[in-house]
Write a protein that holds these residues in place. Structure first.
Motif, PDB file in Angstrom:
ATOM      1  N   GLN A   1       0.828  -1.204   0.000  1.00 30.25           N
ATOM      2  CA  GLN A   1       0.000   0.000   0.000  1.00 30.25           C
ATOM      3  C   GLN A   1       0.862   1.253   0.000  1.00 30.25           C
ATOM      4  OE1 GLN A   1      -0.702  -2.741   1.731  1.00 30.25           O
ATOM      5  NE2 GLN A   1      -2.692  -3.260   0.888  1.00 30.25           N
ATOM      6  N   VAL A   2       1.909   1.249   0.782  1.00 26.51           N
ATOM      7  CA  VAL A   2       2.790   2.417   0.852  1.00 26.51           C
ATOM      8  C   VAL A   2       3.518   2.619  -0.478  1.00 26.51           C
ATOM      9  CG1 VAL A   2       4.850   3.378   1.980  1.00 26.51           C
ATOM     10  CG2 VAL A   2       3.056   2.329   3.358  1.00 26.51           C
ATOM     11  N   LEU A   3       4.048   1.547  -1.044  1.00 30.48           N
ATOM     12  CA  LEU A   3       4.752   1.669  -2.320  1.00 30.48           C
ATOM     13  C   LEU A   3       3.818   2.094  -3.451  1.00 30.48           C
ATOM     14  CD1 LEU A   3       7.141  -1.421  -2.148  1.00 30.48           C
ATOM     15  CD2 LEU A   3       7.732   1.004  -1.864  1.00 30.48           C
TER      16      LEU A   3
ATOM     17  N   LYS B   1      -9.578   3.844  17.484  1.00 28.52           N
ATOM     18  CA  LYS B   1     -10.237   2.619  17.026  1.00 28.52           C
ATOM     19  C   LYS B   1      -9.354   1.871  16.038  1.00 28.52           C
ATOM     20  CE  LYS B   1     -14.380   3.209  15.453  1.00 28.52           C
ATOM     21  NZ  LYS B   1     -15.644   3.772  14.931  1.00 28.52           N
ATOM     22  N   ALA B   2      -8.779   2.600  15.073  1.00 32.52           N
ATOM     23  CA  ALA B   2      -7.933   1.960  14.060  1.00 32.52           C
ATOM     24  C   ALA B   2      -6.679   1.370  14.697  1.00 32.52           C
ATOM     25  CB  ALA B   2      -7.558   2.959  12.972  1.00 32.52           C
ATOM     26  N   ALA B   3      -6.050   2.112  15.596  1.00 32.52           N
ATOM     27  CA  ALA B   3      -4.845   1.605  16.261  1.00 32.52           C
ATOM     28  C   ALA B   3      -5.162   0.360  17.085  1.00 32.52           C
ATOM     29  CB  ALA B   3      -4.235   2.690  17.141  1.00 32.52           C
ATOM     30  N   SER B   4      -6.290   0.355  17.751  1.00 30.36           N
ATOM     31  CA  SER B   4      -6.704  -0.809  18.544  1.00 30.36           C
ATOM     32  C   SER B   4      -6.942  -2.017  17.648  1.00 30.36           C
ATOM     33  CB  SER B   4      -7.978  -0.502  19.333  1.00 30.36           C
ATOM     34  OG  SER B   4      -7.766   0.571  20.203  1.00 30.36           O
ATOM     35  N   ARG B   5      -7.610  -1.777  16.524  1.00 34.43           N
ATOM     36  CA  ARG B   5      -7.886  -2.858  15.575  1.00 34.43           C
ATOM     37  C   ARG B   5      -6.568  -3.413  15.015  1.00 34.43           C
ATOM     38  NH1 ARG B   5     -11.437  -0.172  12.960  1.00 34.43           N
ATOM     39  NH2 ARG B   5     -10.085   0.635  11.341  1.00 34.43           N
ATOM     40  N   HIS B   6      -5.655  -2.519  14.638  1.00 31.59           N
ATOM     41  CA  HIS B   6      -4.374  -2.961  14.086  1.00 31.59           C
ATOM     42  C   HIS B   6      -3.559  -3.723  15.130  1.00 31.59           C
ATOM     43  CE1 HIS B   6      -4.735   0.549  11.036  1.00 31.59           C
ATOM     44  NE2 HIS B   6      -5.352  -0.525  10.616  1.00 31.59           N
ATOM     45  N   ALA B   7      -3.566  -3.248  16.372  1.00 33.66           N
ATOM     46  CA  ALA B   7      -2.837  -3.933  17.439  1.00 33.66           C
ATOM     47  C   ALA B   7      -3.419  -5.320  17.691  1.00 33.66           C
ATOM     48  CB  ALA B   7      -2.875  -3.094  18.721  1.00 33.66           C
ATOM     49  N   ALA B   8      -4.737  -5.431  17.682  1.00 38.76           N
ATOM     50  CA  ALA B   8      -5.373  -6.734  17.908  1.00 38.76           C
ATOM     51  C   ALA B   8      -5.000  -7.719  16.806  1.00 38.76           C
ATOM     52  CB  ALA B   8      -6.883  -6.570  17.985  1.00 38.76           C
ATOM     53  N   VAL B   9      -4.994  -7.259  15.560  1.00 36.92           N
ATOM     54  CA  VAL B   9      -4.628  -8.129  14.439  1.00 36.92           C
ATOM     55  C   VAL B   9      -3.172  -8.563  14.587  1.00 36.92           C
ATOM     56  CG1 VAL B   9      -4.178  -8.127  11.942  1.00 36.92           C
ATOM     57  CG2 VAL B   9      -6.344  -7.263  12.826  1.00 36.92           C
TER      58      VAL B   9
ATOM     59  N   SER C   1      -3.276 -12.495  13.217  1.00 38.23           N
ATOM     60  CA  SER C   1      -4.379 -12.791  12.299  1.00 38.23           C
ATOM     61  C   SER C   1      -4.398 -11.822  11.121  1.00 38.23           C
ATOM     62  CB  SER C   1      -5.709 -12.749  13.051  1.00 38.23           C
ATOM     63  OG  SER C   1      -5.900 -11.477  13.656  1.00 38.23           O
ATOM     64  N   THR C   2      -3.218 -11.417  10.680  1.00 38.21           N
ATOM     65  CA  THR C   2      -3.115 -10.499   9.552  1.00 38.21           C
ATOM     66  C   THR C   2      -3.624 -11.190   8.297  1.00 38.21           C
ATOM     67  OG1 THR C   2      -1.157  -9.530  10.547  1.00 38.21           O
ATOM     68  CG2 THR C   2      -1.535  -9.045   8.235  1.00 38.21           C
ATOM     69  N   PRO C   3      -4.574 -10.558   7.607  1.00 38.27           N
ATOM     70  CA  PRO C   3      -5.102 -11.189   6.395  1.00 38.27           C
ATOM     71  C   PRO C   3      -4.070 -11.158   5.264  1.00 38.27           C
ATOM     72  CG  PRO C   3      -6.042  -9.008   6.687  1.00 38.27           C
ATOM     73  CD  PRO C   3      -5.209  -9.285   7.899  1.00 38.27           C
ATOM     74  N   ASP C   4      -4.215 -12.078   4.319  1.00 35.30           N
ATOM     75  CA  ASP C   4      -3.315 -12.101   3.169  1.00 35.30           C
ATOM     76  C   ASP C   4      -3.519 -10.879   2.290  1.00 35.30           C
ATOM     77  OD1 ASP C   4      -2.177 -14.517   3.913  1.00 35.30           O
ATOM     78  OD2 ASP C   4      -3.667 -15.683   2.809  1.00 35.30           O
ATOM     79  N   VAL C   5      -4.762 -10.452   2.176  1.00 35.29           N
ATOM     80  CA  VAL C   5      -5.101  -9.272   1.388  1.00 35.29           C
ATOM     81  C   VAL C   5      -5.765  -8.264   2.320  1.00 35.29           C
ATOM     82  CG1 VAL C   5      -6.460  -8.379  -0.537  1.00 35.29           C
ATOM     83  CG2 VAL C   5      -5.434 -10.664  -0.691  1.00 35.29           C
ATOM     84  N   ILE C   6      -5.225  -7.068   2.351  1.00 26.90           N
ATOM     85  CA  ILE C   6      -5.775  -6.032   3.217  1.00 26.90           C
ATOM     86  C   ILE C   6      -6.937  -5.357   2.503  1.00 26.90           C
ATOM     87  CG2 ILE C   6      -5.308  -3.797   4.289  1.00 26.90           C
ATOM     88  CD1 ILE C   6      -2.507  -4.735   4.801  1.00 26.90           C
ATOM     89  N   THR C   7      -8.044  -5.292   3.198  1.00 25.99           N
ATOM     90  CA  THR C   7      -9.209  -4.584   2.670  1.00 25.99           C
ATOM     91  C   THR C   7      -9.723  -3.639   3.751  1.00 25.99           C
ATOM     92  OG1 THR C   7     -10.691  -6.346   3.404  1.00 25.99           O
ATOM     93  CG2 THR C   7      -9.915  -6.457   1.126  1.00 25.99           C
ATOM     94  N   ALA C   8     -10.316  -2.560   3.307  1.00 21.93           N
ATOM     95  CA  ALA C   8     -10.865  -1.581   4.240  1.00 21.93           C
ATOM     96  C   ALA C   8     -12.172  -2.108   4.819  1.00 21.93           C
ATOM     97  CB  ALA C   8     -11.112  -0.261   3.520  1.00 21.93           C
ATOM     98  N   THR C   9     -12.403  -1.817   6.092  1.00 22.04           N
ATOM     99  CA  THR C   9     -13.675  -2.165   6.718  1.00 22.04           C
ATOM    100  C   THR C   9     -14.773  -1.291   6.123  1.00 22.04           C
ATOM    101  OG1 THR C   9     -13.418  -0.545   8.484  1.00 22.04           O
ATOM    102  CG2 THR C   9     -12.509  -2.757   8.884  1.00 22.04           C
ATOM    103  N   ASP C  10     -16.011  -1.648   6.363  1.00 23.71           N
ATOM    104  CA  ASP C  10     -17.123  -0.841   5.851  1.00 23.71           C
ATOM    105  C   ASP C  10     -17.064   0.586   6.379  1.00 23.71           C
ATOM    106  OD1 ASP C  10     -18.129  -2.905   4.323  1.00 23.71           O
ATOM    107  OD2 ASP C  10     -19.582  -3.544   5.837  1.00 23.71           O
TER     108      ASP C  10
END
Length: 153
Positions: A51-53, A83-91, A96-105
């Motif tokens: 995503q960064v590249l 909220k985002a930092a908490s979600r990222h920390a939990a993952v 449980s990092t997904p293979d493909v990153i997708t945005a939440t609704d």
């Protein structure tokens, strides 16, 4: 009737509220907000490398990630960042990092609102014939504009 809240609990609640206000104010300062939400900071997590590249190849390469992925607003911005930092920390912590990153609704809604907020003048000039309002998000058609061409192996 006895007070349910002890003095210590009220002090802790006040301290938490004060810390939130300090954070809310700090994130409104461009130098702090852009440093925390810059591609370099987001890219420290290896899963965000693509995503960064790809952002570096896109039309919005001069923007910090938070400019599109976090809502504007004195209270909305720090609340969403927490909220985002908490979600990222939990993952990260649960591996449980997904293979493909997708945005939440909710993230998709924020991104859409930020597109409209930044490009409101252009959208007023554009005919709805070219941009129908059939539920599509801006980035669903203009994906390569935002993050540039997808990276290929």
């Amino acid at each position: 009737m006895r007070n349910r809240w002890g003095k210590g609990a009220l002090i802790a609640l006040g301290a938490l509220g004060g810390a939130f206000l300090i954070l809310a104010f700090a994130l409104q300062v461009p130098a702090i907000g852009h440093t925390i939400g810059a591609p370099a900071a987001c890219g420290t997590c290896h899963v965000m490398t693509d995503q960064v590249l790809s952002l570096e190849r896109g039309m919005h390469r001069e923007l910090a990630c938070v400019e599109c992925h976090i809502p504007s607003g004195f209270f909305a911005k720090p609340i969403e960042e927490i909220k985002a930092a908490s979600r990222h920390a939990a993952v990260f912590l649960t591996n449980s990092t997904p293979d493909v990153i997708t945005a939440t609704d909710s993230s998709r809604d924020i991104i859409q609102a930020r597109c409209i907020e930044c490009h409101a003048g252009f959208l007023r000039e554009t005919s709805l014939v070219h941009h129908p309002t059939d539920g599509l998000k801006c980035f669903e058609c203009h994906r390569d504009t935002t993050h540039g061409l997808p990276l290929r192996n």
